[in-house]
Design an enzyme around this catalytic site. Structure first.
Site, short mmCIF file in Angstrom:
data_model
loop_
_atom_site.label_atom_id
_atom_site.label_comp_id
_atom_site.label_asym_id
_atom_site.label_seq_id
_atom_site.Cartn_x
_atom_site.Cartn_y
_atom_site.Cartn_z
N GLY A 258 0.87 -1.19 0.00
CA GLY A 258 0.00 0.00 0.00
C GLY A 258 0.90 1.23 0.00
N GLY B 58 -1.74 7.35 0.94
CA GLY B 58 -1.57 8.50 1.82
C GLY B 58 -0.63 8.22 2.97
N ILE C 271 -1.53 -2.01 9.71
CA ILE C 271 -2.04 -0.64 9.91
C ILE C 271 -3.48 -0.54 9.40
CG2 ILE C 271 -1.77 1.76 9.12
CD1 ILE C 271 1.28 1.29 9.12
N ASP D 276 -2.25 5.99 18.72
CA ASP D 276 -3.05 6.33 19.91
C ASP D 276 -2.16 6.89 21.03
OD1 ASP D 276 -5.46 5.45 18.70
OD2 ASP D 276 -4.87 3.39 19.11
N HIS E 220 -8.00 -0.55 18.64
CA HIS E 220 -7.84 0.70 17.88
C HIS E 220 -9.15 1.11 17.22
CE1 HIS E 220 -6.01 3.94 15.69
NE2 HIS E 220 -6.49 3.44 14.56
P1 NAD Z 1 -5.05 5.54 0.86
O1 NAD Z 1 -6.30 5.25 0.11
O2 NAD Z 1 -4.44 6.88 0.72
O3 NAD Z 1 -3.94 4.46 0.50
C1 NAD Z 1 -4.21 3.11 0.49
C2 NAD Z 1 -3.34 2.47 -0.57
O4 NAD Z 1 -3.63 1.07 -0.57
C3 NAD Z 1 -3.63 2.97 -2.00
O5 NAD Z 1 -2.44 3.42 -2.61
C4 NAD Z 1 -4.20 1.77 -2.72
O6 NAD Z 1 -3.84 1.68 -4.09
C5 NAD Z 1 -3.55 0.64 -1.91
N1 NAD Z 1 -4.21 -0.65 -2.09
C6 NAD Z 1 -5.52 -0.92 -2.22
N2 NAD Z 1 -5.69 -2.25 -2.40
C7 NAD Z 1 -4.47 -2.81 -2.38
C8 NAD Z 1 -3.98 -4.12 -2.53
N3 NAD Z 1 -4.81 -5.16 -2.73
N4 NAD Z 1 -2.66 -4.33 -2.46
C9 NAD Z 1 -1.80 -3.30 -2.24
N5 NAD Z 1 -2.20 -2.03 -2.11
C10 NAD Z 1 -3.51 -1.78 -2.18
O7 NAD Z 1 -5.37 5.23 2.41
P2 NAD Z 1 -4.48 5.63 3.68
O8 NAD Z 1 -4.91 6.95 4.17
O9 NAD Z 1 -3.06 5.38 3.37
O10 NAD Z 1 -5.02 4.55 4.75
C11 NAD Z 1 -4.75 3.18 4.58
C12 NAD Z 1 -5.39 2.37 5.70
O11 NAD Z 1 -4.77 2.68 6.96
C13 NAD Z 1 -6.88 2.64 5.91
O12 NAD Z 1 -7.54 1.41 6.12
C14 NAD Z 1 -6.92 3.49 7.17
O13 NAD Z 1 -8.15 3.37 7.85
C15 NAD Z 1 -5.79 2.89 7.94
N6 NAD Z 1 -5.24 3.72 9.03
C16 NAD Z 1 -4.87 3.09 10.17
C17 NAD Z 1 -4.33 3.80 11.22
C18 NAD Z 1 -3.89 3.11 12.48
O14 NAD Z 1 -3.67 3.79 13.50
N7 NAD Z 1 -3.69 1.82 12.49
C19 NAD Z 1 -4.17 5.20 11.11
C20 NAD Z 1 -4.55 5.81 9.93
C21 NAD Z 1 -5.11 5.06 8.88
C1 LMR Z 2 -6.79 6.96 13.07
O1 LMR Z 2 -6.85 6.65 14.26
O2 LMR Z 2 -6.50 8.12 12.70
C2 LMR Z 2 -7.00 5.91 12.02
O3 LMR Z 2 -7.48 4.72 12.58
C3 LMR Z 2 -7.81 6.36 10.86
C4 LMR Z 2 -9.26 6.60 11.20
O4 LMR Z 2 -10.10 6.06 10.49
O5 LMR Z 2 -9.54 7.34 12.13
#
Ligand code: NAD
Ligand code: LMR
Length: 339
Positions: free
Chosen positions: A30, A34, A140, A173, A200
């Site tokens: 991924g 973002g 993540i 967090d 989370h």
């Molecule tokens: P984003 O849409 O900007 O990026 C996601 C990327 O994943 C994209 O580039 C997309 O092409 C890629 N993708 C989709 N399917 C795929 C696959 N099968 N194989 C490989 N890549 C693939 O999203 P983001 O803002 O980067 O967020 C990604 C994830 O992280 C979301 O699920 C979000 O909720 C999560 N997140 C978690 C936390 C945490 O604290 N754990 C914090 C923020 C966001």
């Molecule tokens: C966060 O805590 O910022 C992430 O889990 C993204 C979200 O969906 O809030």
């Protein structure tokens, strides 16, 4: 094994330019997203990484070409599904970080992402189990409370599950909690180390402010707890439909990855990070995975810290988290085990 002085110096140099001799291959799945892009930028600065392997369904050749011009010693490669790209990306990996998946929009819960992200994470986990079964996997992608059990079940089915090597990344967090408390108490973030346990999402995020060494009014506790539990929503609302936390998450993800590398590659002792792992702490109440502080060691999870002393208010937070966690975990497991 390293002598103590070498260990210290390796750990101190973990963000310097030259790769250490036993540095790791780390994949970001991924990597064009973002989170993926800034996370990869931060990881490019680590001397504990020899090969940064970037996989996404689109755009990784460009991201990799760009990062590969940075004059640190790690090699950067970009992979897309074409030409067995996922296999190439994963083969030989020591650590795999998974931010692949869709983010929330205003009005959504993390669980609303399940339908899309569960299958993305499952398919990536299947590939990890096949091509790098011994790698540490850092999840993540949301909803973390369900995607971690999904990875575990996939690895279990493939006969390669090692609970010491699977981590739900909950670092954001504690990063938020530290910042928010530092603002309220007007202290440096260095003096605002906050333990956060549970999971989370919303009420499963349980800050233990009573263990911080600071005193708070009842009002402050309630307001800080709510802000820490729902900090993600603040960002989702501010981004107004264009995504959720990416930059702070990249910071938090790099911190966790680097801590793991300090323990596994540099042999540093006493590295402690909070993370959502397979845990016995609330197993008697049916909760198989739980986030607490965890000491990281050469094999991954070295020691799961106990929750410690909590006050009556924090106990009500834990009581509220448990049924939600159980249901999130069961949902992830059922997704893999359905007929
Ligand atoms: P984003 O849409 O900007 O990026 C996601 C990327 O994943 C994209 O580039 C997309 O092409 C890629 N993708 C989709 N399917 C795929 C696959 N099968 N194989 C490989 N890549 C693939 O999203 P983001 O803002 O980067 O967020 C990604 C994830 O992280 C979301 O699920 C979000 O909720 C999560 N997140 C978690 C936390 C945490 O604290 N754990 C914090 C923020 C966001
Ligand atoms: C966060 O805590 O910022 C992430 O889990 C993204 C979200 O969906 O809030």
């Amino acid at each position: 094994m390293f002598a103590t002085r070498q260990i210290t110096s390796l750990a101190q140099r973990s963000f310097s330019t030259s790769a250490s001799s036993n540095a790791a291959k780390v994949a970001v799945l991924g990597a064009a997203g973002g989170i993926g892009q800034p996370l990869s930028l931060l990881l490019k600065q680590s001397s504990l990484i020899s090969h940064l392997s970037l996989y996404d369904i689109v755009n990784t050749p460009g991201v990799a070409a760009d990062l590969s011009h940075i004059n640190t010693d790690s090699k950067v490669t970009g992979h897309i599904p074409k030409d067995d790209g996922l296999k190439e990306a994963l083969t030989g990996c020591d650590v795999v970080v998974i931010p692949a998946g869709v983010p929330r929009k205003p009005g959504m819960t993390r669980d609303d992402l399940f339908n899309t992200n569960a299958s993305i994470v499952r398919d990536l986990a299947v590939a990890c189990a096949e091509h790098c079964p011994k790698a540490h996997v850092l999840v993540i992608a949301n909803p973390v409370n369900s995607t971690v059990p999904i990875v575990a079940e996939v690895f279990q089915k493939a006969g390669v599950f090692d609970p010491k090597k699977l981590f739900g990344v909950t670092t954001l967090d504690v990063v938020r909690a530290s910042r928010f408390v530092s603002e309220v108490k007007k202290v440096s973030t260095e003096d605002a180390k906050i333990t956060v346990i549970g999971g989370h999402s919303g009420v499963t995020i349980v800050p233990l402010l009573s263990q911080s060494g600071h005193s708070f009014t009842e009002e402050e506790v309630k307001a800080l707890t709510k802000r820490i539990q729902f900090g993600g929503d603040e960002v989702v609302q501010a981004k107004n439909g264009t995504g959720s936390a990416t930059l702070s998450m990249a910071f938090a993800g790099a911190r966790f990855t680097n801590s793991l590398l300090e323990a596994t590659v540099a042999g540093k002792k006493g590295v402690v990070e909070p993370t959502f792992v397979k845990s016995d702490i609330f197993a008697a109440q049916g909760v198989e995975y739980f986030a607490t502080n965890v000491e990281l060691g050469a094999q991954g999870v070295e020691k799961i810290h106990a929750v410690g002393k909590v006050n009556a208010y924090e106990q009500t937070l834990i009581d509220a988290a448990i049924p939600e966690l159980k249901s999130n975990i069961a949902k992830g497991k059922a997704f893999i085990n359905k007929a």
